[in-house]
Design an enzyme around this catalytic site. Structure first.
Site, PDB file in Angstrom:
ATOM      1  N   LYS A 126      30.850  38.661  42.835  1.00 18.48           N
ATOM      2  CA  LYS A 126      29.663  38.197  42.128  1.00 18.48           C
ATOM      3  C   LYS A 126      28.520  37.764  43.052  1.00 18.48           C
ATOM      4  CE  LYS A 126      31.611  36.767  37.684  1.00 18.48           C
ATOM      5  NZ  LYS A 126      31.697  35.662  36.699  1.00 18.48           N
ATOM      6  N   SER A 185      32.899  41.262  38.716  1.00 20.36           N
ATOM      7  CA  SER A 185      33.626  40.010  38.649  1.00 20.36           C
ATOM      8  C   SER A 185      34.152  39.668  40.035  1.00 20.36           C
ATOM      9  CB  SER A 185      34.753  40.098  37.611  1.00 20.36           C
ATOM     10  OG  SER A 185      35.243  38.804  37.315  1.00 20.36           O
ATOM     11  N   SER A 233      37.621  43.623  28.883  1.00 17.35           N
ATOM     12  CA  SER A 233      36.286  44.212  28.745  1.00 17.35           C
ATOM     13  C   SER A 233      36.299  45.672  28.295  1.00 17.35           C
ATOM     14  CB  SER A 233      35.515  44.067  30.057  1.00 17.35           C
ATOM     15  OG  SER A 233      35.212  42.711  30.302  1.00 17.35           O
ATOM     16  N   SER A 290      41.821  43.076  32.448  1.00 18.68           N
ATOM     17  CA  SER A 290      40.585  42.737  31.731  1.00 18.68           C
ATOM     18  C   SER A 290      40.574  43.244  30.291  1.00 18.68           C
ATOM     19  CB  SER A 290      39.388  43.319  32.476  1.00 18.68           C
ATOM     20  OG  SER A 290      38.199  43.112  31.744  1.00 18.68           O
ATOM     21  N   TYR A 337      40.633  30.773  27.616  1.00 15.24           N
ATOM     22  CA  TYR A 337      40.977  31.399  26.327  1.00 15.24           C
ATOM     23  C   TYR A 337      42.413  31.913  26.282  1.00 15.24           C
ATOM     24  CZ  TYR A 337      39.526  35.669  28.861  1.00 15.24           C
ATOM     25  OH  TYR A 337      39.372  36.666  29.780  1.00 15.24           O
ATOM     26  N   GLY A 379      32.160  25.982  39.670  1.00 17.12           N
ATOM     27  CA  GLY A 379      32.506  27.305  40.174  1.00 17.12           C
ATOM     28  C   GLY A 379      31.854  28.434  39.408  1.00 17.12           C
ATOM     29  N   GLY A 380      32.589  29.561  39.315  1.00 24.11           N
ATOM     30  CA  GLY A 380      32.039  30.786  38.765  1.00 24.11           C
ATOM     31  C   GLY A 380      31.670  30.725  37.302  1.00 24.11           C
TER      32      GLY A 380
END
Length: 308
Positions: free
Chosen positions: A84, A80, A35, A33, A247, A146-147
């Site tokens: 979720k 995640s 994040s 990740s 991305y 989906g998500g």
């Protein structure tokens, strides 16, 4: 010697220290990740005494992990896959969008009361806004259910999208797609339809009539990086927005097809990723994430790795 960082108000000493707030990310797998890079650099830039750590947690450990948010008085956590939906049963309250999506990606802890939010759709809308675009009053063709697709559909409808045309294969996500249609119709004024993606004539016609085309499927990222749901540039018109939630790679096959068609507004998912993080950041800290600064850090890292 105490750690020292420089924030907007000058040097901050004692970071990390006995007053540091902990924020987590609970998912499995999650070590890849971006994040932590985003949030920790944003905390440092603003001189905020927070730290953000990844925890590899699946459904089997999720209940105890959520209990730990209360026990350790963490400020909150991102969530995640595969957690979720599963996490909802362990929370006290949900935002309107989370209720509609039946999913959570952000938990905020207010003195032991845990509230679930979903910021993915907010990230999509804000990424468009930053590029001078809007969903309000627009017709959007959306591939996927989906998500990523669900919060995009829900938030776009909440933010005034005129019509959303969802296209999805009649697969394991079809029931979710049907639920999305019902939920949006019951809670907003947005017109929403669902069509099997195999109906290529309907798909082509819908894109031609749309202001926005968003691909929220996994097509375009590894191992499908050489694929696109739209292969023919003539399906697009130059005045529309083409948005790929993928991305990595930064320029997807879909984006190349749209660029070949002369589409003026073509975007990948990096802006959405940063803006959804910024929305979570604001919920936890009350501050605005310095998104341009974070984007530059991510771009620099990609350039160093040769992946940009």
């Amino acid at each position: 010697m105490a750690n020292e960082i420089t924030g907007v108000n000058g040097p901050i000493t004692g970071w990390l220290d006995g007053h540091t707030y902990l924020i987590g990310l609970m998912a499995y797998p999650i070590r890849h990740s971006m994040s932590p890079t985003m949030h920790n650099n944003a905390f440092a830039k603003l001189g905020l005494n927070y730290t953000y750590l990844c925890f590899e947690v699946g459904n089997d450990k999720l209940e105890k992990a959520v209990d730990a948010i209360r026990t350790l008085d963490m400020r909150g956590s991102n969530v995640s896959m595969p957690n979720k939906k599963e996490v909802i049963k362990y929370l006290d309250k949900l935002s309107k969008a989370s209720e509609m999506c039946d999913a959570v990606n952000t938990i905020v802890n207010d003195h032991g009361v845990l509230t679930g939010y979903t910021t993915d759709g907010i990230g999509f809308v804000r990424a468009l806004k930053k590029e001078g675009q809007t969903v309000k009053g627009k017709i959007m063709t959306l591939a996927g259910a989906g998500g990523a697709a669900t919060p995009i559909a829900v938030q776009s409808a909440l933010d005034g999208c005129k019509e959303i045309r969802i296209f999805n294969l009649h697969d394991d996500k079809w029931a979710q797609a049907e639920k999305n249609v019902k939920t949006i119709e019951e809670n907003t004024d947005c017109k929403v339809t669902l069509t099997d993606l195999k109906d290529q004539d309907a798909f082509k016609k819908s894109i031609a009539e749309s202001d926005i085309y968003c691909d929220a499927t996994g097509v375009g990222m590894k191992p499908l990086e050489d694929m696109s749901l739209v292969e023919d540039p003539s399906w697009f018109h130059k005045d529309m927005v083409v948005f790929d939630t993928v991305y990595a790679p930064r320029t997807t096959k879909l984006m190349k097809v749209a660029q070949k068609a002369g589409v003026e507004h073509v975007f990948n998912g990096i802006g959405m990723m940063i803006e959804q993080g910024a929305a979570s950041f604001k919920l936890w800290t009350g501050e605005e994430m310095p998104t341009d600064y974070i984007k530059q850090i991510i771009d620099d890292e990609d350039a160093a790795k040769g992946t940009k």
